[in-house]
Design an enzyme around this catalytic site. Structure first.
Site, PDB file in Angstrom:
ATOM      1  N   ASP A  96       0.855  -1.191   0.000  1.00  0.00           N
ATOM      2  CA  ASP A  96       0.000   0.000   0.000  1.00  0.00           C
ATOM      3  C   ASP A  96       0.894   1.245   0.000  1.00  0.00           C
ATOM      4  O   ASP A  96       1.641   1.468   0.970  1.00  0.00           O
ATOM      5  CB  ASP A  96      -0.873  -0.053   1.259  1.00  0.00           C
ATOM      6  N   LYS A 161      -3.791  10.499 -12.125  1.00  0.00           N
ATOM      7  CA  LYS A 161      -5.249  10.430 -12.282  1.00  0.00           C
ATOM      8  C   LYS A 161      -5.913  11.184 -11.134  1.00  0.00           C
ATOM      9  O   LYS A 161      -5.539  11.011  -9.974  1.00  0.00           O
ATOM     10  CB  LYS A 161      -5.707   8.978 -12.258  1.00  0.00           C
TER      11      LYS A 161
HETATM   12  C1  LIG Z   1      -7.062   1.639 -12.487  1.00  0.00           C
HETATM   13  S1  LIG Z   1      -6.031   0.505 -11.691  1.00  0.00           S
HETATM   14  C2  LIG Z   1      -4.484   0.767 -12.501  1.00  0.00           C
HETATM   15  C3  LIG Z   1      -4.423   0.170 -13.865  1.00  0.00           C
HETATM   16  C4  LIG Z   1      -3.009   0.197 -14.434  1.00  0.00           C
HETATM   17  N1  LIG Z   1      -2.566   1.565 -14.706  1.00  0.00           N
HETATM   18  C5  LIG Z   1      -2.908  -0.593 -15.693  1.00  0.00           C
HETATM   19  O1  LIG Z   1      -2.654  -0.012 -16.752  1.00  0.00           O
HETATM   20  O2  LIG Z   1      -3.043  -1.811 -15.637  1.00  0.00           O
HETATM   21  C6  LIG Z   1      -5.753   1.274 -10.153  1.00  0.00           C
HETATM   22  C7  LIG Z   1      -4.821   0.506  -9.241  1.00  0.00           C
HETATM   23  O3  LIG Z   1      -4.504   1.340  -8.121  1.00  0.00           O
HETATM   24  C8  LIG Z   1      -4.195   0.459  -7.056  1.00  0.00           C
HETATM   25  N2  LIG Z   1      -4.156   1.194  -5.788  1.00  0.00           N
HETATM   26  C9  LIG Z   1      -5.142   1.939  -5.238  1.00  0.00           C
HETATM   27  N3  LIG Z   1      -4.758   2.442  -4.062  1.00  0.00           N
HETATM   28  C10 LIG Z   1      -3.484   2.012  -3.861  1.00  0.00           C
HETATM   29  C11 LIG Z   1      -2.548   2.185  -2.817  1.00  0.00           C
HETATM   30  N4  LIG Z   1      -2.846   2.896  -1.728  1.00  0.00           N
HETATM   31  N5  LIG Z   1      -1.339   1.603  -2.919  1.00  0.00           N
HETATM   32  C12 LIG Z   1      -1.030   0.843  -4.006  1.00  0.00           C
HETATM   33  N6  LIG Z   1      -1.886   0.643  -5.034  1.00  0.00           N
HETATM   34  C13 LIG Z   1      -3.095   1.208  -4.958  1.00  0.00           C
HETATM   35  C14 LIG Z   1      -5.305  -0.596  -7.152  1.00  0.00           C
HETATM   36  O4  LIG Z   1      -4.950  -1.770  -6.470  1.00  0.00           O
HETATM   37  C15 LIG Z   1      -5.431  -0.772  -8.665  1.00  0.00           C
HETATM   38  O5  LIG Z   1      -4.699  -1.894  -9.111  1.00  0.00           O
END
Ligand SMILES: C[S@@+](CC[C@H](N)C(=O)[O-])C[C@H]1O[C@@H](n2cnc3c(N)ncnc32)[C@H](O)[C@@H]1O
Length: 206
Positions: A96, A161
């Site tokens: 995380d 984003k």
């Molecule tokens: C929209 S997806 C990303 C897709 C990626 N850019 C791709 O092209 O495959 C968003 C990602 O953000 C991750 N995420 C959200 N909060 C997070 C955090 N606090 N730490 C690490 N990853 C996180 C989620 O697990 C998810 O896999």
């Protein structure tokens, strides 16, 4: 378990979606890859030999598209709390990003290596409570900006984003204070009805 009407509609939309079909055809792990590809081509973000940090990287579409363009001298460090299958030229840290121990692991992996580009596609887990989700999304964007300001090269770039709503204007102001130029991007693969858009900070100021 019976699928709800909304999940059926989502599945129908997903399988007929142009970018989902394209990703399958071209071997990308996610339709999201096309968001980065479009922005990177327009704004000349990716070049051979760069070092990139990809935050919220799973399943890996952005890392995959970036690694193809960086060549064998490029380096990508990707972070996500979900699992991600290995990719050439990509070091993956599972954890995380909001946790200090994960940030420390990222810092340790980078060592003294200067970073040319930080990309963050992190999205919070959706609670369904609009205000909570908006606040969580902005928090992730702020942490990514903070990291970029400490680790990017002078002149480096940051793509993040964000979701339009509470906190957006303040965040945009912080971006403008940190980069020579800030532009908004809504790539074709970003669904029109989604409030998501991408802010691109060009040229980190010292
Ligand atoms: C929209 S997806 C990303 C897709 C990626 N850019 C791709 O092209 O495959 C968003 C990602 O953000 C991750 N995420 C959200 N909060 C997070 C955090 N606090 N730490 C690490 N990853 C996180 C989620 O697990 C998810 O896999």
């Amino acid at each position: 378990m019976k699928r709800s009407k909304t999940s059926k509609a989502w599945m129908r939309e997903h399988v007929t979606d142009f970018f989902v079909k394209q990703a399958k055809k071209e071997g990308y792990r996610s339709r999201a890859a096309y968001k980065l590809i479009e922005i990177a081509e327009r704004d000349h973000l990716l070049a051979p030999g760069m070092t990139i940090v990809d935050l919220g990287a799973a399943p890996g579409g952005w890392s995959q598209a970036a690694s193809e363009r960086l060549g064998s001298n490029g380096r990508i460090i990707a972070v996500d709390f979900r699992e991600m299958l290995p990719l050439p030229g990509v070091t993956f840290i599972q954890g995380d990003f909001t946790e200090a121990s994960v940030l420390a692991q990222l810092e340790e992996t980078l060592g003294k290596c200067p970073v040319d580009l930080v990309i963050s596609d992190m999205s919070p887990n959706i609670s369904g409570i609009g205000m909570v989700d908006q606040a969580r999304g902005m928090h992730l964007a702020e942490l990514a900006l903070e990291f970029s300001m400490t680790r990017l090269n002078s002149g480096g770039n940051f793509l993040v984003k964000v979701f339009q709503g509470s906190g957006f204007d303040e965040f945009l102001g912080n971006m403008r204070a940190s980069f020579n130029r800030v532009v908004t991007r809504k790539p074709g693969a970003s669904r029109g009805r989604s409030s998501e858009l991408y802010l691109l900070g060009l040229g980190k100021q010292d």
